[in-house]
Design a protein around this motif. Structure first.
Motif, mmCIF file in Angstrom:
data_model
loop_
_atom_site.group_PDB
_atom_site.id
_atom_site.type_symbol
_atom_site.label_atom_id
_atom_site.label_comp_id
_atom_site.label_asym_id
_atom_site.label_seq_id
_atom_site.Cartn_x
_atom_site.Cartn_y
_atom_site.Cartn_z
ATOM 1 N N GLY A 1 31.599 15.727 11.435
ATOM 2 C CA GLY A 1 30.713 14.589 11.181
ATOM 3 C C GLY A 1 29.983 14.602 9.860
ATOM 4 N N ALA A 2 29.753 15.786 9.276
ATOM 5 C CA ALA A 2 28.936 15.862 8.066
ATOM 6 C C ALA A 2 29.614 15.267 6.840
ATOM 7 C CB ALA A 2 28.553 17.325 7.779
ATOM 8 N N SER A 3 30.922 15.063 6.896
ATOM 9 C CA SER A 3 31.612 14.452 5.746
ATOM 10 C C SER A 3 31.103 13.040 5.485
ATOM 11 C CB SER A 3 33.122 14.438 5.984
ATOM 12 O OG SER A 3 33.442 13.630 7.110
ATOM 13 N N ARG A 4 30.492 12.425 6.488
ATOM 14 C CA ARG A 4 29.986 11.059 6.348
ATOM 15 C C ARG A 4 28.494 11.017 6.004
ATOM 16 N NH1 ARG A 4 32.964 11.036 11.091
ATOM 17 N NH2 ARG A 4 31.052 10.987 12.337
ATOM 18 N N TRP A 5 27.868 12.185 5.882
ATOM 19 C CA TRP A 5 26.428 12.243 5.626
ATOM 20 C C TRP A 5 26.106 12.052 4.149
ATOM 21 C CZ3 TRP A 5 24.902 17.366 8.537
ATOM 22 C CH2 TRP A 5 25.049 17.163 9.922
ATOM 23 N N SER A 6 24.834 11.795 3.895
ATOM 24 C CA SER A 6 24.337 11.782 2.522
ATOM 25 C C SER A 6 24.206 13.222 2.014
ATOM 26 C CB SER A 6 22.958 11.111 2.465
ATOM 27 O OG SER A 6 21.992 11.910 3.140
ATOM 28 N N GLU A 7 24.104 13.375 0.712
ATOM 29 C CA GLU A 7 23.939 14.710 0.135
ATOM 30 C C GLU A 7 22.649 15.366 0.623
ATOM 31 O OE1 GLU A 7 24.234 14.624 -4.080
ATOM 32 O OE2 GLU A 7 26.278 13.831 -4.104
ATOM 33 N N ASP A 8 21.587 14.590 0.736
ATOM 34 C CA ASP A 8 20.309 15.146 1.183
ATOM 35 C C ASP A 8 20.401 15.670 2.612
ATOM 36 O OD1 ASP A 8 19.098 14.644 -1.219
ATOM 37 O OD2 ASP A 8 18.090 12.807 -0.567
#
Length: 238
Positions: free
Chosen positions: A160-167
């Motif tokens: 799921g983290a591939s879709r997150w913002s950098e922050d």
């Protein structure tokens, strides 16, 4: 006072109360409280594991393929360039975790950090071995005790983290609730495996599975079928 008059007065009072509550809220105050942002400096859970809750949380995780198609390649830099001072106490997460997990510890002052970890003793949760270091400024000793992401960054990326913002990815990388001070070689052998590919000693599998599920639930990450099965088996040791 008549019934209609009393009802009219009640409506006016409720309207005034609603205005009084809303008047001190900033215009950009969040209105959706169902999904608060994860706490980047959460402490690990302590005490007995609530197995029923953990199993419910595990069931509630979304399902993802073990090797999702079309996923961009994982890069460590996507989660920031190293340890941050997530809670603003002057020390980075490595020093915070080393001090938190130590049996005995010797610290010093370095810049703004008042607990720069210099030496100490730890019990590696993955193997149960006792680790003692006299000089953690010496590279060989520093490498022999490492800070592990229980849920590895590459695993988070796949789930799921591939879709997150950098922050958000940077916050995850520095989440104290997902970090442990462990034996360096053991951490290297774990690498980025999930519970279907790697498990700690039997005596720590319950706590490990609970921390894994807790982290994934808090960050809304998914799980694949083989991972679920392995976690369920480890929770059987609780």
């Amino acid at each position: 006072m008549g019934r209609r008059t009393a009802l009219g007065l009640l409506v006016v009072l409720l309207a005034i109360a609603g205005w009084a509550v809303s008047s001190w809220l900033p215009e950009d105050a969040p209105t959706d409280r169902r999904t608060p942002p994860p706490v980047a400096t959460a402490e690990p859970s302590s005490g007995p594991v609530d197995v029923r809750k953990v199993r419910r949380d595990l069931t509630g995780l979304a399902t993802v393929a073990r090797r999702p198609e079309g996923l961009a390649a994982y890069e460590r830099s996507s989660f920031g360039g190293g340890w941050a001072d997530g809670d603003g106490n002057g020390c980075n997460q490595r020093d915070d975790v080393l001090r938190r997990d130590a049996v005995e510890v010797r610290t010093g002052q370095q810049g703004r950090c008042d607990h720069d970890v210099l030496a100490g003793t730890w019990v590696d949760p993955y193997t149960g071995r006792r680790l003692t270091f006299t000089d953690l400024k010496e590279p060989r000793q520093a490498q022999a005790i490492q800070i592990d992401h229980i849920v590895p960054l590459s695993e988070a990326w796949r789930s799921g983290a591939s879709r997150w913002s950098e922050d958000r990815r940077r916050a995850f990388a520095n989440d104290l609730g997902n970090l442990l001070a462990v034996d360096g070689p053991t951490n290297m052998s774990k690498s980025d495996d999930d519970p279907a590919g790697w498990r700690p000693r039997k005596g720590f599998q319950c706590a490990y599975a609970a921390r894994w599920v807790e982290t994934k639930a808090r960050w809304s990450l998914a799980a694949d079928d083989s991972e679920r099965q392995a976690l369920g088996e480890m929770l059987g040791y609780c």
